[in-house]
Write an enzyme that holds these catalytic residues in place. Structure first.
Site, PDB file in Angstrom:
ATOM      1  N   GLU A  91      23.456  27.097  68.567  1.00 50.86           N
ATOM      2  CA  GLU A  91      24.228  26.743  69.750  1.00 50.86           C
ATOM      3  C   GLU A  91      24.549  27.942  70.632  1.00 50.86           C
ATOM      4  O   GLU A  91      24.961  27.783  71.788  1.00 50.86           O
ATOM      5  CB  GLU A  91      25.549  26.071  69.325  1.00 50.86           C
ATOM      6  CG  GLU A  91      25.392  24.710  68.664  1.00 50.86           C
ATOM      7  CD  GLU A  91      24.996  23.616  69.639  1.00 50.86           C
ATOM      8  OE1 GLU A  91      24.904  23.895  70.849  1.00 50.86           O
ATOM      9  OE2 GLU A  91      24.757  22.484  69.189  1.00 50.86           O
ATOM     10  N   GLU A 122      20.033  27.783  45.770  1.00 51.81           N
ATOM     11  CA  GLU A 122      21.246  28.604  45.846  1.00 51.81           C
ATOM     12  C   GLU A 122      21.359  29.588  44.677  1.00 51.81           C
ATOM     13  O   GLU A 122      22.147  30.527  44.727  1.00 51.81           O
ATOM     14  CB  GLU A 122      22.494  27.726  45.915  1.00 51.81           C
ATOM     15  CG  GLU A 122      22.932  27.083  44.616  1.00 51.81           C
ATOM     16  CD  GLU A 122      24.334  26.503  44.738  1.00 51.81           C
ATOM     17  OE1 GLU A 122      25.028  26.514  43.711  1.00 51.81           O
ATOM     18  OE2 GLU A 122      24.742  26.056  45.817  1.00 51.81           O
TER      19      GLU A 122
END
Length: 310
Positions: A91, A122
Site C-alpha cells: 500500500e 515458519e
C-alpha cells in the site's frame, strides 16, 4: 544465536493460545450473537496497541532516520502476520508515491504462502536469513519481524541476521515477554490475549498487528515528508479517483474552485506536491520542482522556502 528451548512448553502457555471463557459457547450462538461477541472482544486489540505506543513511536523515528540515509523498511513474518506485512508494504507506493523497493514485504514460504498454507515454513530458520540476504540487506535498513505468538523461528532467524548485518531489528508480537523480542533492538509487544476462536490469531491479534503496521508506515512516511498537514500529497494521481482526490486536496489547501485546481494540477504535470507549491508561492513549475528538490521532498519546507524567497 538463542539457545534451544522446549517449543511445546513455550507455546502451551501463550495467552494467544488459550481458550476464552466468554466465547465458550461460540458454536451455539446466532450470527448476530457471534458478531456482537467478537466486536466486544475486539476492543481488547485497541487497548493492547495503546499499551505499546512508546516503542511504536521509537520505531517510527528510528526507521525514518535510517530511511533518510537511504535505508529501506522490510517486513518479514509467517502466516497471517507475514501477509499483513506484505499488505502494508504494497500500500505504500500508491499512498505515498514511493518506489516499490523502499518498503518490502516478505514471508515464510515465499509468494505461494500469500494464498496457501506452506507447511513448516515458519520453522525454517535458514530461510529467515536467506530471504533477507537475497534482498541484500544493509546496515541502513530496518527489519520488522512480525509474529503474533513471538515464537516463529523464521522471524527469530531474520532478526538475528539483521543484527549481524547492522540493520535495525524491530519485533512486533501479540504476547508479552515474547522470544522474538529478545532478538530485537526495539521490541513492540501488544498482548491481545485469547481469541474468540481459540488460537486463531488472524482475529484480535491480526487486528492489533494491522493497526501497528498502519502506525509504522504512516508515521515513517510523515517524517519523510510524504504528508502535508494530514493530506496524502505524495500519492500517484494515476486514475480518475486519485485525480479527483488530488483536485480536492488542492481546493482545500488553496481555498479555490475545482476549475482552478484542475488547471493547476495539469500545469504541474499531475504532481500534487508541485501543484501545491505553485499555488502557495506563485512560482512556475520548474521553480516549484527546484524548491521541492532542495527541501528533500518536504512540501511544507518547500512552501516556506518559496514564500521566504519571494
Amino acid at each position: 544465536m538463542q539457545p534451544k528451548y522446549d517449543a511445546k512448553a513455550y507455546l502451551s502457555v501463550l495467552a494467544t493460545e488459550q481458550p476464552d471463557e466468554r466465547s465458550g459457547s461460540l458454536d451455539a450462538l446466532t450470527g448476530v450473537q457471534i458478531a456482537g461477541l467478537m466486536n466486544q472482544m475486539d476492543a481488547g486489540a485497541v487497548q493492547a496497541v495503546a499499551a505499546a505506543i512508546e516503542p511504536i513511536g521509537r520505531a517510527i523515528e528510528a526507521i525514518a532516520e535510517r530511511m533518510r540515509r537511504g535505508g529501506r523498511l522490510i517486513y518479514t513474518g509467517a502466516g497471517t502476520s507475514g501477509r499483513l506485512g506484505v499488505l502494508d508494504a504494497s500500500e505504500c507506493p500508491p499512498t505515498f508515491g514511493v518506489s516499490p523497493d523502499l518498503v518490502l514485504g516478505m514471508m515464510a514460504g515465499g509468494e505461494r504462502a500469500l494464498r496457501f498454507s506452506v507447511e513448516g515454513a515458519e520453522d525454517d530458520t535458514q530461510a529467515g536469513a536467506a530471504d533477507l540476504e537475497a534482498v541484500r540487506l544493509t546496515d541502513r535498513d530496518t527489519v520488522v519481524a512480525i509474529s503474533a505468538s513471538g515464537y516463529a523461528p523464521y522471524c527469530i532467524a531474520a532478526l538475528e541476521y539483521a543484527k549481524r548485518v547492522g540493520a535495525l531489528a524491530v519485533s512486533l508480537c501479540c504476547n508479552a515477554d515474547a522470544r522474538l523480542s529478545q532478538s530485537a533492538d526495539i521490541a513492540i509487544e501488544a498482548p491481545t490475549g485469547s481469541e474468540a476462536l481459540a488460537g486463531s490469531t488472524r482475529l484480535k491479534a491480526g487486528t492489533a498487528t494491522k493497526m501497528i503496521l498502519n502506525m509504522l508506515s504512516t508515521g515513517v512516511m510523515t517524517h519523510m515528508g510524504k504528508v502535508y498537514q494530514n493530506l496524502m500529497v505524495d500519492m500517484q494521481a494515476s486514475n480518475d479517483k486519485l485525480k479527483d482526490r488530488a483536485e480536492r486536496i488542492i481546493m482545500r489547501v488553496l481555498q479555490t474552485e475545482r476549475i482552478t485546481a484542475s488547471a493547476l494540477l495539469r500545469d504541474a504535470g499531475f504532481s500534487l506536491k508541485t501543484a501545491l507549491i505553485m499555488g502557495k508561492t506563485g512560482v512556475c513549475r520548474n521553480e516549484a520542482e527546484a524548491l521541492l528538490a532542495a527541501s528533500g521532498g518536504n512540501t511544507a519546507l518547500a512552501i516556506r522556502g518559496g514564500i521566504k524567497g519571494s
